[in-house]
Design a protein around this motif. Structure first.
Motif, PDB file in Angstrom:
ATOM      1  N   ARG A 186       0.821  -1.211   0.000  1.00 36.69           N
ATOM      2  CA  ARG A 186       0.000   0.000   0.000  1.00 36.69           C
ATOM      3  C   ARG A 186       0.855   1.260   0.000  1.00 36.69           C
ATOM      4  O   ARG A 186       0.462   2.280  -0.543  1.00 36.69           O
ATOM      5  CB  ARG A 186      -0.909   0.011   1.221  1.00 36.69           C
ATOM      6  N   ARG A 187       2.006   1.196   0.676  1.00 38.87           N
ATOM      7  CA  ARG A 187       2.879   2.374   0.722  1.00 38.87           C
ATOM      8  C   ARG A 187       3.499   2.681  -0.622  1.00 38.87           C
ATOM      9  O   ARG A 187       3.829   3.816  -0.911  1.00 38.87           O
ATOM     10  CB  ARG A 187       3.989   2.159   1.753  1.00 38.87           C
ATOM     11  N   ARG A 188       3.696   1.642  -1.446  1.00 40.78           N
ATOM     12  CA  ARG A 188       4.262   1.876  -2.772  1.00 40.78           C
ATOM     13  C   ARG A 188       3.143   2.347  -3.694  1.00 40.78           C
ATOM     14  O   ARG A 188       2.431   1.558  -4.288  1.00 40.78           O
ATOM     15  CB  ARG A 188       4.858   0.595  -3.340  1.00 40.78           C
ATOM     16  N   SER A 189       2.987   3.642  -3.823  1.00 40.61           N
ATOM     17  CA  SER A 189       1.898   4.163  -4.648  1.00 40.61           C
ATOM     18  C   SER A 189       2.353   4.208  -6.101  1.00 40.61           C
ATOM     19  O   SER A 189       3.533   4.116  -6.412  1.00 40.61           O
ATOM     20  CB  SER A 189       1.484   5.547  -4.178  1.00 40.61           C
ATOM     21  N   ILE A 190       1.414   4.418  -6.976  1.00 36.25           N
ATOM     22  CA  ILE A 190       1.713   4.432  -8.404  1.00 36.25           C
ATOM     23  C   ILE A 190       2.465   5.698  -8.795  1.00 36.25           C
ATOM     24  O   ILE A 190       3.203   5.700  -9.756  1.00 36.25           O
ATOM     25  CB  ILE A 190       0.414   4.268  -9.226  1.00 36.25           C
ATOM     26  N   GLY A 191       2.327   6.765  -8.066  1.00 35.29           N
ATOM     27  CA  GLY A 191       3.005   8.006  -8.394  1.00 35.29           C
ATOM     28  C   GLY A 191       2.176   8.827  -9.371  1.00 35.29           C
ATOM     29  O   GLY A 191       1.559   8.298 -10.302  1.00 35.29           O
ATOM     30  N   PHE A 192       2.172  10.129  -9.172  1.00 33.49           N
ATOM     31  CA  PHE A 192       1.316  10.993  -9.975  1.00 33.49           C
ATOM     32  C   PHE A 192       1.730  11.020 -11.439  1.00 33.49           C
ATOM     33  O   PHE A 192       0.886  10.980 -12.329  1.00 33.49           O
ATOM     34  CB  PHE A 192       1.327  12.418  -9.403  1.00 33.49           C
ATOM     35  N   ASP A 193       3.032  11.093 -11.715  1.00 33.36           N
ATOM     36  CA  ASP A 193       3.490  11.176 -13.104  1.00 33.36           C
ATOM     37  C   ASP A 193       3.115   9.923 -13.892  1.00 33.36           C
ATOM     38  O   ASP A 193       2.642  10.006 -15.021  1.00 33.36           O
ATOM     39  CB  ASP A 193       5.000  11.394 -13.153  1.00 33.36           C
ATOM     40  N   ARG A 194       3.330   8.753 -13.274  1.00 35.38           N
ATOM     41  CA  ARG A 194       2.993   7.515 -13.971  1.00 35.38           C
ATOM     42  C   ARG A 194       1.487   7.380 -14.158  1.00 35.38           C
ATOM     43  O   ARG A 194       1.012   6.924 -15.194  1.00 35.38           O
ATOM     44  CB  ARG A 194       3.539   6.340 -13.165  1.00 35.38           C
ATOM     45  N   LEU A 195       0.716   7.824 -13.163  1.00 36.90           N
ATOM     46  CA  LEU A 195      -0.736   7.787 -13.276  1.00 36.90           C
ATOM     47  C   LEU A 195      -1.209   8.691 -14.406  1.00 36.90           C
ATOM     48  O   LEU A 195      -2.070   8.316 -15.207  1.00 36.90           O
ATOM     49  CB  LEU A 195      -1.377   8.205 -11.956  1.00 36.90           C
ATOM     50  N   ALA A 196      -0.636   9.893 -14.507  1.00 38.12           N
ATOM     51  CA  ALA A 196      -1.027  10.816 -15.564  1.00 38.12           C
ATOM     52  C   ALA A 196      -0.687  10.252 -16.938  1.00 38.12           C
ATOM     53  O   ALA A 196      -1.472  10.380 -17.887  1.00 38.12           O
ATOM     54  CB  ALA A 196      -0.339  12.165 -15.368  1.00 38.12           C
ATOM     55  N   LEU A 197       0.461   9.588 -17.052  1.00 36.43           N
ATOM     56  CA  LEU A 197       0.821   8.992 -18.342  1.00 36.43           C
ATOM     57  C   LEU A 197      -0.118   7.852 -18.711  1.00 36.43           C
ATOM     58  O   LEU A 197      -0.507   7.709 -19.868  1.00 36.43           O
ATOM     59  CB  LEU A 197       2.265   8.508 -18.301  1.00 36.43           C
ATOM     60  N   GLU A 198      -0.475   7.031 -17.729  1.00 31.07           N
ATOM     61  CA  GLU A 198      -1.404   5.939 -18.014  1.00 31.07           C
ATOM     62  C   GLU A 198      -2.781   6.475 -18.400  1.00 31.07           C
ATOM     63  O   GLU A 198      -3.435   5.951 -19.295  1.00 31.07           O
ATOM     64  CB  GLU A 198      -1.512   5.007 -16.816  1.00 31.07           C
ATOM     65  N   LEU A 199      -3.232   7.522 -17.726  1.00 26.72           N
ATOM     66  CA  LEU A 199      -4.522   8.109 -18.079  1.00 26.72           C
ATOM     67  C   LEU A 199      -4.477   8.764 -19.450  1.00 26.72           C
ATOM     68  O   LEU A 199      -5.446   8.712 -20.200  1.00 26.72           O
ATOM     69  CB  LEU A 199      -4.939   9.139 -17.028  1.00 26.72           C
ATOM     70  N   SER A 200      -3.349   9.378 -19.795  1.00 27.51           N
ATOM     71  CA  SER A 200      -3.268  10.021 -21.108  1.00 27.51           C
ATOM     72  C   SER A 200      -3.308   8.989 -22.218  1.00 27.51           C
ATOM     73  O   SER A 200      -3.824   9.252 -23.303  1.00 27.51           O
ATOM     74  CB  SER A 200      -2.004  10.878 -21.204  1.00 27.51           C
ATOM     75  N   ASP A 201      -2.767   7.794 -21.980  1.00 22.43           N
ATOM     76  CA  ASP A 201      -2.846   6.734 -22.995  1.00 22.43           C
ATOM     77  C   ASP A 201      -4.277   6.271 -23.196  1.00 22.43           C
ATOM     78  O   ASP A 201      -4.692   5.946 -24.300  1.00 22.43           O
ATOM     79  CB  ASP A 201      -1.975   5.545 -22.589  1.00 22.43           C
ATOM     80  N   ARG A 202      -5.048   6.247 -22.132  1.00 22.82           N
ATOM     81  CA  ARG A 202      -6.424   5.769 -22.238  1.00 22.82           C
ATOM     82  C   ARG A 202      -7.362   6.830 -22.803  1.00 22.82           C
ATOM     83  O   ARG A 202      -8.262   6.537 -23.552  1.00 22.82           O
ATOM     84  CB  ARG A 202      -6.936   5.336 -20.865  1.00 22.82           C
ATOM     85  N   VAL A 203      -7.168   8.073 -22.391  1.00 17.83           N
ATOM     86  CA  VAL A 203      -8.097   9.128 -22.783  1.00 17.83           C
ATOM     87  C   VAL A 203      -7.717   9.736 -24.116  1.00 17.83           C
ATOM     88  O   VAL A 203      -8.562  10.041 -24.945  1.00 17.83           O
ATOM     89  CB  VAL A 203      -8.174  10.208 -21.674  1.00 17.83           C
ATOM     90  N   GLY A 204      -6.426   9.946 -24.349  1.00 14.01           N
ATOM     91  CA  GLY A 204      -5.984  10.491 -25.621  1.00 14.01           C
ATOM     92  C   GLY A 204      -5.879  11.992 -25.617  1.00 14.01           C
ATOM     93  O   GLY A 204      -4.841  12.546 -25.926  1.00 14.01           O
ATOM     94  N   ASP A 205      -6.942  12.720 -25.283  1.00 15.88           N
ATOM     95  CA  ASP A 205      -6.946  14.182 -25.318  1.00 15.88           C
ATOM     96  C   ASP A 205      -6.548  14.804 -23.986  1.00 15.88           C
ATOM     97  O   ASP A 205      -6.631  16.012 -23.831  1.00 15.88           O
ATOM     98  CB  ASP A 205      -8.351  14.699 -25.690  1.00 15.88           C
ATOM     99  N   LEU A 206      -6.132  14.002 -23.051  1.00 13.23           N
ATOM    100  CA  LEU A 206      -5.793  14.491 -21.720  1.00 13.23           C
ATOM    101  C   LEU A 206      -4.472  15.267 -21.779  1.00 13.23           C
ATOM    102  O   LEU A 206      -3.489  14.798 -22.314  1.00 13.23           O
ATOM    103  CB  LEU A 206      -5.667  13.329 -20.750  1.00 13.23           C
ATOM    104  N   ASP A 207      -4.489  16.469 -21.234  1.00 13.11           N
ATOM    105  CA  ASP A 207      -3.276  17.309 -21.194  1.00 13.11           C
ATOM    106  C   ASP A 207      -2.536  16.993 -19.899  1.00 13.11           C
ATOM    107  O   ASP A 207      -2.983  17.361 -18.815  1.00 13.11           O
ATOM    108  CB  ASP A 207      -3.666  18.795 -21.265  1.00 13.11           C
ATOM    109  N   VAL A 208      -1.391  16.316 -20.043  1.00 10.84           N
ATOM    110  CA  VAL A 208      -0.621  15.891 -18.879  1.00 10.84           C
ATOM    111  C   VAL A 208      -0.064  17.102 -18.137  1.00 10.84           C
ATOM    112  O   VAL A 208      -0.009  17.120 -16.923  1.00 10.84           O
ATOM    113  CB  VAL A 208       0.516  14.931 -19.310  1.00 10.84           C
ATOM    114  N   ASP A 209       0.322  18.153 -18.850  1.00  9.33           N
ATOM    115  CA  ASP A 209       0.882  19.331 -18.210  1.00  9.33           C
ATOM    116  C   ASP A 209      -0.168  20.068 -17.381  1.00  9.33           C
ATOM    117  O   ASP A 209       0.165  20.700 -16.382  1.00  9.33           O
ATOM    118  CB  ASP A 209       1.476  20.280 -19.241  1.00  9.33           C
TER     119      ASP A 209
END
Length: 144
Positions: free
Chosen positions: A118-141
Motif C-alpha cells: 500500500r505504501r508503494r503508490s503508483i506516483g502521480f506522473d505515472r498515473l497521468a501517463l497511463e490516463l493520457s494513454d487511455r483518454v488520448g486528449d488528456l493534457d498531462v501538463d
C-alpha cells in the motif's frame, strides 16, 4: 524568560520535530541463516510447514490482497520461520503451540507485506501517463 501566559497561536518559536515519533526508518532485512539446521530444527520446520499451509489457507483473502500466490507465501513464511528459530528468540513451545505460532507469524508477514504494498503508490506522473494513454486528449501538463 517571562512567566506571562501566551495564547496557543503564539508558539511559533517552539522547535518542532520534522517527523512524528511513530515514523521510524525501515529496518534492514533479516540476515540469511548462517548455519545448517539441526535434525530437531528440521523436524520442527516440517511440522511448521503443515501449520503454515493451513494458516495461508485461512488467510487466503489477505494473501491475495498482499500480492502473494499461496505457494509463494508458504515458501516465504517458512524461510522467515527458519530465520527466526536460528535467531536470538526462537520458537518457545511453553509460550504457544506450533499451529498458533505459525498462524500468528503468517498473519504478521501477510499484513506487513500488504502495508508495504500500500505504501508503494503508483506516483502521480505515472498515473497521468497511463490516463493520457487511455483518454488520448488528456493534457498531462495541465494535471501537474
Amino acid at each position: 524568560m517571562s512567566t506571562e501566559h501566551r495564547p496557543w497561536w503564539d508558539y511559533d518559536d517552539a522547535p518542532r520535530p520534522l517527523r512524528s515519533p511513530k515514523h521510524t526508518p525501515p529496518r534492514a532485512a533479516a540476515p540469511a541463516p548462517t548455519r545448517r539446521l539441526t535434525p530437531g530444527e528440521t523436524a520442527l520446520v516440517s511440522q511448521a510447514h503443515r501449520a503454515i499451509k493451513r494458516a495461508v489457507g485461512l488467510y487466503s483473502n489477505l494473501c491475495g490482497r498482499a500480492g502473494f500466490e499461496p505457494e509463494d507465501a508458504v515458501q516465504e513464511i517458512v524461510r522467515i520461520f527458519c530465520q527466526r528459530i536460528q535467531g536470538s528468540a526462537p520458537y518457545d513451545p511453553t509460550r504457544a503451540s506450533l499451529p498458533n505460532y505459525c498462524t500468528m507469524l503468517t498473519r504478521s508477514v501477510l499484513i506487513n507485506r500488504l502495508n508495504k504494498r500500500r505504501r508503494r503508490s503508483i506516483g502521480f506522473d505515472r498515473l497521468a501517463l497511463e490516463l493520457s494513454d487511455r483518454v488520448g486528449d488528456l493534457d498531462v501538463d495541465a494535471l501537474s
